[in-house]
Design a protein around this motif. Structure first.
Motif, PDB file in Angstrom:
ATOM      1  N   LEU A 119      -0.102   1.280   9.282  1.00 48.60           N
ATOM      2  CA  LEU A 119      -0.799   0.275   8.485  1.00 48.60           C
ATOM      3  C   LEU A 119      -1.647  -0.553   9.446  1.00 48.60           C
ATOM      4  O   LEU A 119      -1.116  -1.335  10.229  1.00 48.60           O
ATOM      5  CB  LEU A 119       0.162  -0.615   7.713  1.00 48.60           C
ATOM      6  CG  LEU A 119      -0.512  -1.600   6.759  1.00 48.60           C
ATOM      7  CD1 LEU A 119      -1.168  -0.833   5.594  1.00 48.60           C
ATOM      8  CD2 LEU A 119       0.482  -2.626   6.207  1.00 48.60           C
ATOM      9  N   THR A 170      -4.756   7.033  -1.631  1.00 50.95           N
ATOM     10  CA  THR A 170      -4.162   5.776  -1.171  1.00 50.95           C
ATOM     11  C   THR A 170      -4.298   4.722  -2.265  1.00 50.95           C
ATOM     12  O   THR A 170      -5.161   4.823  -3.149  1.00 50.95           O
ATOM     13  CB  THR A 170      -4.837   5.261   0.106  1.00 50.95           C
ATOM     14  OG1 THR A 170      -6.239   5.085  -0.141  1.00 50.95           O
ATOM     15  CG2 THR A 170      -4.644   6.226   1.257  1.00 50.95           C
ATOM     16  N   TYR A 171      -3.463   3.728  -2.167  1.00 49.41           N
ATOM     17  CA  TYR A 171      -3.492   2.629  -3.121  1.00 49.41           C
ATOM     18  C   TYR A 171      -3.196   1.337  -2.368  1.00 49.41           C
ATOM     19  O   TYR A 171      -2.345   1.313  -1.454  1.00 49.41           O
ATOM     20  CB  TYR A 171      -2.442   2.846  -4.213  1.00 49.41           C
ATOM     21  CG  TYR A 171      -2.302   1.669  -5.151  1.00 49.41           C
ATOM     22  CD1 TYR A 171      -1.301   0.723  -4.966  1.00 49.41           C
ATOM     23  CD2 TYR A 171      -3.190   1.496  -6.213  1.00 49.41           C
ATOM     24  CE1 TYR A 171      -1.191  -0.363  -5.810  1.00 49.41           C
ATOM     25  CE2 TYR A 171      -3.074   0.407  -7.060  1.00 49.41           C
ATOM     26  CZ  TYR A 171      -2.076  -0.505  -6.854  1.00 49.41           C
ATOM     27  OH  TYR A 171      -1.966  -1.583  -7.693  1.00 49.41           O
ATOM     28  N   TYR A 172      -3.898   0.265  -2.766  1.00 47.18           N
ATOM     29  CA  TYR A 172      -3.700  -1.035  -2.141  1.00 47.18           C
ATOM     30  C   TYR A 172      -3.605  -2.095  -3.232  1.00 47.18           C
ATOM     31  O   TYR A 172      -4.309  -2.038  -4.241  1.00 47.18           O
ATOM     32  CB  TYR A 172      -4.884  -1.393  -1.231  1.00 47.18           C
ATOM     33  CG  TYR A 172      -5.136  -0.425  -0.112  1.00 47.18           C
ATOM     34  CD1 TYR A 172      -6.007   0.644  -0.284  1.00 47.18           C
ATOM     35  CD2 TYR A 172      -4.519  -0.579   1.129  1.00 47.18           C
ATOM     36  CE1 TYR A 172      -6.247   1.544   0.740  1.00 47.18           C
ATOM     37  CE2 TYR A 172      -4.755   0.314   2.169  1.00 47.18           C
ATOM     38  CZ  TYR A 172      -5.616   1.366   1.955  1.00 47.18           C
ATOM     39  OH  TYR A 172      -5.849   2.257   2.976  1.00 47.18           O
ATOM     40  N   LYS A 209      -6.934  -5.319  -0.146  1.00 45.59           N
ATOM     41  CA  LYS A 209      -8.040  -4.356  -0.201  1.00 45.59           C
ATOM     42  C   LYS A 209      -9.173  -4.784   0.720  1.00 45.59           C
ATOM     43  O   LYS A 209      -9.560  -5.945   0.749  1.00 45.59           O
ATOM     44  CB  LYS A 209      -8.560  -4.236  -1.640  1.00 45.59           C
ATOM     45  CG  LYS A 209      -7.730  -3.349  -2.530  1.00 45.59           C
ATOM     46  CD  LYS A 209      -8.338  -3.268  -3.923  1.00 45.59           C
ATOM     47  CE  LYS A 209      -7.474  -2.432  -4.843  1.00 45.59           C
ATOM     48  NZ  LYS A 209      -7.991  -2.423  -6.231  1.00 45.59           N
ATOM     49  N   THR A 221      -5.584  -0.783   6.047  1.00 45.13           N
ATOM     50  CA  THR A 221      -5.794   0.647   5.893  1.00 45.13           C
ATOM     51  C   THR A 221      -4.494   1.383   6.182  1.00 45.13           C
ATOM     52  O   THR A 221      -3.918   1.224   7.266  1.00 45.13           O
ATOM     53  CB  THR A 221      -6.880   1.158   6.840  1.00 45.13           C
ATOM     54  OG1 THR A 221      -8.099   0.451   6.601  1.00 45.13           O
ATOM     55  CG2 THR A 221      -7.118   2.647   6.627  1.00 45.13           C
ATOM     56  N   SER A 240       0.845  -1.192   0.000  1.00 44.33           N
ATOM     57  CA  SER A 240       0.000   0.000   0.000  1.00 44.33           C
ATOM     58  C   SER A 240       0.876   1.237   0.000  1.00 44.33           C
ATOM     59  O   SER A 240       2.030   1.191   0.433  1.00 44.33           O
ATOM     60  CB  SER A 240      -0.897   0.002   1.243  1.00 44.33           C
ATOM     61  OG  SER A 240      -1.716   1.150   1.285  1.00 44.33           O
TER      62      SER A 240
END
Length: 126
Positions: A81, A58-60, A65, A69, A49
């Motif tokens: 995290l 944000t990117y996961y 996913k 978080t 992430s």
């Protein structure tokens, strides 16, 4: 001198939760994308992430996913995290990293991340 230090790893049963923290010093924290990566022995390091300078983007990766978080507190130079619903396949050494200054590093490309911590171990038992 830039220092990146992770904490919060440990052992947990499947379905449990852990919260990783990462503190960075020696850099202007809010000018760096920050990311979490993980690596299992014998495997390549993979991105988990990442988060933009202010935290608004944000990117996961697909595998985390809805369970993980990422967040940051720029006033404390700290990245987090939150990992919920952990699975045995989440077992790995987790690394925090800072991308190049003012570089849009949303793709979790390892080459874009230049400052790395030593890692914190996460072990999830079934």
């Amino acid at each position: 001198q830039v220092q990146v230090v992770e904490s919060g790893g440990g052992m947990v049963q499947a379905g449990g939760s852990l919260r990783l923290s990462c503190t960075a010093s020696g850099l202007t924290f809010d000018e760096h994308f920050m990311g979490w990566f993980r690596q299992d022995p014998g495997k390549e390091r993979e991105g988990v992430s990442c988060i933009s300078y202010s935290g608004d983007i944000t990117y996961y990766v697909d595998s985390v996913k809805g369970r993980f978080t990422i967040s940051r507190d720029n006033a404390k130079n700290t990245l987090y995290l939150q990992m919920n619903s952990l699975k045995p396949e989440d077992t790995a050494m987790y690394y925090c990293a800072a991308a190049r200054r003012r570089y849009y590093a949303l793709r979790l490309n390892l080459d874009d991340y230049v400052y790395w911590g030593q890692g914190t171990q996460v072990t999830v038992s079934s």
